[in-house]
Design a protein around this motif. Structure first.
Motif, PDB file in Angstrom:
ATOM      1  N   TRP A   1     -24.545  -7.692 -47.739  1.00  0.00           N
ATOM      2  CA  TRP A   1     -24.494  -8.913 -46.704  1.00  0.00           C
ATOM      3  C   TRP A   1     -25.604  -8.535 -45.630  1.00  0.00           C
ATOM      4  O   TRP A   1     -25.852  -9.773 -44.911  1.00  0.00           O
ATOM      5  N   SER A   2     -26.473  -7.549 -45.723  1.00  0.00           N
ATOM      6  CA  SER A   2     -27.501  -7.750 -44.779  1.00  0.00           C
ATOM      7  C   SER A   2     -28.710  -8.177 -45.475  1.00  0.00           C
ATOM      8  O   SER A   2     -29.780  -8.542 -44.796  1.00  0.00           O
ATOM      9  N   LEU A   3     -29.066  -8.650 -46.662  1.00  0.00           N
ATOM     10  CA  LEU A   3     -30.131  -9.382 -47.238  1.00  0.00           C
ATOM     11  C   LEU A   3     -29.972 -10.647 -46.737  1.00  0.00           C
ATOM     12  O   LEU A   3     -29.041 -11.511 -46.187  1.00  0.00           O
TER      13      LEU A   3
ATOM     14  N   ASN B   1     -34.364  -7.146 -37.106  1.00  0.00           N
ATOM     15  CA  ASN B   1     -35.320  -5.991 -36.620  1.00  0.00           C
ATOM     16  C   ASN B   1     -35.256  -4.770 -37.827  1.00  0.00           C
ATOM     17  O   ASN B   1     -36.313  -4.376 -38.227  1.00  0.00           O
ATOM     18  N   ALA B   2     -33.992  -4.696 -38.509  1.00  0.00           N
ATOM     19  CA  ALA B   2     -33.728  -3.731 -39.459  1.00  0.00           C
ATOM     20  C   ALA B   2     -34.541  -4.053 -40.820  1.00  0.00           C
ATOM     21  O   ALA B   2     -35.157  -3.524 -41.315  1.00  0.00           O
ATOM     22  N   ARG B   3     -34.363  -5.341 -40.938  1.00  0.00           N
ATOM     23  CA  ARG B   3     -35.213  -6.046 -42.208  1.00  0.00           C
ATOM     24  C   ARG B   3     -36.403  -5.945 -42.164  1.00  0.00           C
ATOM     25  O   ARG B   3     -37.328  -5.468 -42.969  1.00  0.00           O
TER      26      ARG B   3
ATOM     27  N   GLN C   1     -40.583  -1.053 -55.436  1.00  0.00           N
ATOM     28  CA  GLN C   1     -39.432  -1.956 -55.502  1.00  0.00           C
ATOM     29  C   GLN C   1     -39.168  -2.734 -54.133  1.00  0.00           C
ATOM     30  O   GLN C   1     -39.654  -2.315 -53.063  1.00  0.00           O
ATOM     31  N   PRO C   2     -38.474  -3.919 -54.213  1.00  0.00           N
ATOM     32  CA  PRO C   2     -37.923  -4.817 -53.118  1.00  0.00           C
ATOM     33  C   PRO C   2     -37.196  -3.921 -52.337  1.00  0.00           C
ATOM     34  O   PRO C   2     -36.546  -3.068 -52.715  1.00  0.00           O
ATOM     35  N   VAL C   3     -36.961  -4.460 -50.906  1.00  0.00           N
ATOM     36  CA  VAL C   3     -36.101  -3.911 -49.916  1.00  0.00           C
ATOM     37  C   VAL C   3     -34.691  -4.163 -50.392  1.00  0.00           C
ATOM     38  O   VAL C   3     -34.452  -5.420 -50.836  1.00  0.00           O
ATOM     39  N   SER C   4     -33.913  -3.048 -50.588  1.00  0.00           N
ATOM     40  CA  SER C   4     -32.347  -3.258 -50.920  1.00  0.00           C
ATOM     41  C   SER C   4     -31.698  -3.265 -49.597  1.00  0.00           C
ATOM     42  O   SER C   4     -31.986  -3.113 -48.602  1.00  0.00           O
ATOM     43  N   HIS C   5     -30.245  -3.763 -49.902  1.00  0.00           N
ATOM     44  CA  HIS C   5     -29.352  -3.751 -48.852  1.00  0.00           C
ATOM     45  C   HIS C   5     -29.295  -2.296 -48.229  1.00  0.00           C
ATOM     46  O   HIS C   5     -29.123  -2.105 -46.784  1.00  0.00           O
ATOM     47  N   ASP C   6     -29.312  -1.241 -48.811  1.00  0.00           N
ATOM     48  CA  ASP C   6     -29.173   0.250 -48.338  1.00  0.00           C
ATOM     49  C   ASP C   6     -30.446   0.500 -47.436  1.00  0.00           C
ATOM     50  O   ASP C   6     -30.015   1.336 -46.389  1.00  0.00           O
ATOM     51  N   ASP C   7     -31.495  -0.044 -47.958  1.00  0.00           N
ATOM     52  CA  ASP C   7     -32.816   0.359 -46.952  1.00  0.00           C
ATOM     53  C   ASP C   7     -32.577  -0.452 -45.723  1.00  0.00           C
ATOM     54  O   ASP C   7     -32.876   0.116 -44.515  1.00  0.00           O
TER      55      ASP C   7
END
Length: 243
Positions: free
Chosen positions: A78-80, A98-100, A121-127
């Motif tokens: 959900w964060s992506l 801000n987190a993204r 690697q691209p940014v993940s949900h966990d990141d």
């Protein structure tokens, strides 16, 4: 210790930061130093406690939000971008952006060495989830928000977040009950993060808040989180008890 050493300590710590300790020790510089060092030890013990508490709460809430998002036909991540449902995004839009940004900056920086398992690697949900502040999670339960915004979180609680705290009440009083305790823990965490004094913090009350929240997630959470806790031990070493 003497006036000369007192001046040195003020230059180390700053007169404003030292003032409450001096007041508490009636101007005795030796006691002031003892009290300051004890405060630092207590903050360290609390910091370890938050390393458990914050991750446990974050993961429980993340799972509940992911499950809810999927029931609406959206991805669990959900964060992506464009993955969160509208109700969730409206409540967390600013901290999520801000987190993204922080997660993307970290992924693109040299902090990921070539030997890093996720190098390139691209940014993940966990990141992104890892970059959300504790205050962001607390705000989803509404107690640090205005009355109108807090009412909006009732819907989020009913639809999703009560599942993060299955041992709490499902109604709005359950949200407020958990939310108030999370908000008090957020305030304590901020004091610790900014090296503020903990001289008037009721350690037992804040531990009860923490354990209550963890108990609402699952019965084994408090035991695991407190297995190596030093908070009570350090609190008992408060030098003021000997004055």
């Amino acid at each position: 210790m003497g006036r000369e050493n007192a001046i040195h300590i003020e230059s180390f710590l700053g007169s404003a930061r030292l003032a409450p300790y001096l007041h508490e020790s009636s101007g005795d510089i030796d006691r002031t130093v003892d009290l300051y060092r004890w405060n630092c030890n207590l903050a360290g013990a609390w910091h370890t406690q938050f390393s458990y508490f914050e991750v446990m709460v974050r993961n429980a809430m993340d799972r509940a939000l992911a499950d809810w998002n999927q029931t609406l036909g959206l991805p669990a991540s959900w964060s992506l971008r464009h993955h969160a449902n509208d109700d969730l995004y409206r409540l967390i839009q600013s901290p999520l952006k801000n987190a993204r940004r922080h997660a993307e900056s970290e992924a693109q920086s040299r902090s990921r060495h070539q030997n890093h398992p996720r190098y390139g690697q691209p940014v993940s949900h966990d990141d992104i989830v890892a970059q959300l502040t504790f205050g962001s999670w607390s705000s989803l339960l509404g107690e640090g928000l205005s009355w109108q915004r807090a009412c909006e979180t009732d819907t989020l609680w009913y639809n999703a977040l009560h599942n993060a705290f299955p041992y709490a009440r499902i109604n709005a009083s359950g949200r407020r009950y958990i939310g108030k305790r999370l908000e008090r823990m957020r305030q304590l965490r901020n004091r610790i993060s900014h090296q503020e004094n903990l001289l008037r913090i009721n350690v037992n009350d804040r531990l009860r808040d923490m354990l209550t929240v963890l108990s609402s997630i699952g019965p084994n959470y408090p035991t695991w989180a407190m297995a190596d806790s030093r908070v009570r031990q350090v609190a008992q070493e408060d030098p003021r008890k000997q004055w």
